[in-house]
Design a protein around this motif. Sequence first.
Motif, short mmCIF file in Angstrom:
data_model
loop_
_atom_site.label_atom_id
_atom_site.label_comp_id
_atom_site.label_asym_id
_atom_site.label_seq_id
_atom_site.Cartn_x
_atom_site.Cartn_y
_atom_site.Cartn_z
N PHE A 149 0.85 -1.18 0.00
CA PHE A 149 0.00 0.00 0.00
C PHE A 149 0.89 1.23 0.00
CE2 PHE A 149 -2.56 -3.33 1.98
CZ PHE A 149 -3.74 -3.24 1.27
N PRO A 150 0.52 2.29 -0.71
CA PRO A 150 1.36 3.49 -0.78
C PRO A 150 1.70 4.02 0.61
CG PRO A 150 -0.47 3.65 -2.32
CD PRO A 150 -0.73 2.44 -1.46
N GLY A 151 3.00 4.20 0.87
CA GLY A 151 3.45 4.71 2.16
C GLY A 151 3.55 3.66 3.25
N ASN A 152 2.92 2.51 3.07
CA ASN A 152 2.96 1.42 4.05
C ASN A 152 3.00 0.10 3.29
OD1 ASN A 152 2.88 0.04 6.48
ND2 ASN A 152 0.65 0.08 6.60
N PRO A 153 4.11 -0.18 2.60
CA PRO A 153 4.16 -1.37 1.74
C PRO A 153 4.08 -2.69 2.51
CG PRO A 153 6.34 -0.40 1.96
CD PRO A 153 5.38 0.53 2.65
N ILE A 154 3.23 -3.57 2.00
CA ILE A 154 3.04 -4.90 2.58
C ILE A 154 3.13 -5.91 1.45
CG2 ILE A 154 1.37 -6.41 3.72
CD1 ILE A 154 0.24 -3.89 5.08
N THR A 155 3.83 -6.99 1.68
CA THR A 155 3.96 -8.03 0.67
C THR A 155 2.64 -8.80 0.57
OG1 THR A 155 6.28 -8.26 1.30
CG2 THR A 155 5.35 -9.98 -0.12
N PRO A 156 1.98 -8.76 -0.59
CA PRO A 156 0.73 -9.50 -0.75
C PRO A 156 0.95 -11.00 -0.58
CG PRO A 156 1.01 -7.92 -2.53
CD PRO A 156 2.33 -7.99 -1.78
N GLY A 157 -0.02 -11.67 0.02
CA GLY A 157 0.08 -13.11 0.21
C GLY A 157 0.31 -13.87 -1.07
N VAL A 161 3.38 -16.62 -1.97
CA VAL A 161 3.16 -17.97 -2.51
C VAL A 161 3.85 -18.11 -3.87
CG1 VAL A 161 1.43 -19.64 -3.27
CG2 VAL A 161 1.04 -18.29 -1.20
N GLN A 162 3.76 -17.10 -4.73
CA GLN A 162 4.43 -17.15 -6.03
C GLN A 162 5.95 -17.22 -5.86
OE1 GLN A 162 3.35 -17.66 -9.10
NE2 GLN A 162 5.40 -17.47 -9.98
N THR A 163 6.47 -16.49 -4.90
CA THR A 163 7.91 -16.55 -4.62
C THR A 163 8.31 -17.97 -4.22
OG1 THR A 163 7.98 -14.22 -4.00
CG2 THR A 163 9.79 -15.61 -3.21
N CYS A 164 7.48 -18.62 -3.41
CA CYS A 164 7.74 -20.02 -3.04
C CYS A 164 7.84 -20.90 -4.28
CB CYS A 164 6.65 -20.55 -2.12
SG CYS A 164 6.62 -19.84 -0.45
N ALA A 165 6.92 -20.72 -5.22
CA ALA A 165 6.93 -21.52 -6.45
C ALA A 165 8.18 -21.23 -7.28
CB ALA A 165 5.67 -21.25 -7.27
N ILE A 198 7.09 -24.93 3.09
CA ILE A 198 7.98 -23.77 3.17
C ILE A 198 7.61 -22.93 4.38
CG2 ILE A 198 8.84 -21.73 1.94
CD1 ILE A 198 6.86 -24.13 -0.08
N SER A 199 8.63 -22.46 5.07
CA SER A 199 8.45 -21.52 6.17
C SER A 199 9.13 -20.22 5.77
CB SER A 199 9.07 -22.08 7.45
OG SER A 199 8.96 -21.15 8.49
N VAL A 200 8.41 -19.11 5.91
CA VAL A 200 8.93 -17.79 5.56
C VAL A 200 9.17 -17.04 6.86
CG1 VAL A 200 8.53 -15.69 4.23
CG2 VAL A 200 7.57 -17.87 3.43
N THR A 201 10.45 -16.76 7.15
CA THR A 201 10.81 -16.21 8.45
C THR A 201 12.01 -15.28 8.34
OG1 THR A 201 11.49 -16.81 10.70
CG2 THR A 201 12.22 -18.26 8.94
N ASP A 202 12.17 -14.44 9.34
CA ASP A 202 13.40 -13.63 9.42
C ASP A 202 14.30 -14.13 10.55
OD1 ASP A 202 12.18 -12.73 11.75
OD2 ASP A 202 12.23 -10.62 11.21
N GLY A 203 14.01 -15.29 11.07
CA GLY A 203 14.77 -15.86 12.18
C GLY A 203 14.09 -15.64 13.52
N ASN A 204 13.34 -14.56 13.63
CA ASN A 204 12.61 -14.27 14.87
C ASN A 204 11.11 -14.43 14.70
OD1 ASN A 204 14.95 -13.44 16.33
ND2 ASN A 204 14.90 -11.52 15.21
N VAL A 233 7.78 -15.65 12.18
CA VAL A 233 7.31 -16.44 11.04
C VAL A 233 6.23 -15.62 10.35
CG1 VAL A 233 6.21 -18.58 10.29
CG2 VAL A 233 7.81 -18.62 12.21
N PHE A 234 6.43 -15.36 9.07
CA PHE A 234 5.48 -14.56 8.30
C PHE A 234 4.43 -15.43 7.61
CE2 PHE A 234 9.37 -12.09 8.60
CZ PHE A 234 8.88 -10.94 9.18
N ALA A 235 4.85 -16.60 7.15
CA ALA A 235 3.92 -17.49 6.44
C ALA A 235 4.46 -18.91 6.46
CB ALA A 235 3.73 -17.02 5.00
N THR A 236 3.52 -19.85 6.33
CA THR A 236 3.87 -21.24 6.08
C THR A 236 3.04 -21.67 4.87
OG1 THR A 236 2.21 -22.06 7.65
CG2 THR A 236 4.46 -21.78 8.48
N VAL A 237 3.67 -22.44 4.01
CA VAL A 237 3.04 -22.85 2.75
C VAL A 237 3.31 -24.34 2.53
CG1 VAL A 237 3.02 -22.51 0.24
CG2 VAL A 237 3.38 -20.54 1.76
N ALA A 238 2.26 -25.06 2.17
CA ALA A 238 2.40 -26.45 1.72
C ALA A 238 1.61 -26.56 0.43
CB ALA A 238 1.87 -27.42 2.77
#
Length: 123
Positions: free
Chosen positions: A37-45, A49-53, A104-110, A112-117
């Motif tokens: 979103f403008p000024g407050n960017p958020i990675t769309p879900g 998932v596409q990045t995982c693929a 797949i687990s999406v994390t920064d080490g501290n 968890v942002f998402a889990t995908v199967a």
Amino acid sequence: MILQNQLYTISDHKTEGGKDIFTVALNPECFIYKAHFPGNPITPGVCIVQTCAELLGEITGKKMEIIAAKDIKFLNVLSPLTTATVDFAFSAVASDGDNTTAKISVTDGNEVFATVAFTCSAH
């Protein structure tokens, strides 16, 4: 690749404890973040998932298309302003010749942002 080198770039790829782990750098200047979103960017879900693929394609050496989503959970907001790099850790990658499944687990080490199967097919 649809998102690679636009939304993200791969900074590192390693195999550790039977897992393929990709560290990716998020690009806050990507057109997707300007709309979401403008000024407050958020990675769309859908982009997570596409990045995982796409990263599964890096593992298999084939372009992958998602054919079934088994379990997808978005647990925390992923913003390139607060999290510049994130790890995509692939476990339980299995192929039956035609299809490849992965968890797949999406994390920064501290955090968890998402889990995908999901299941993908090469195309």
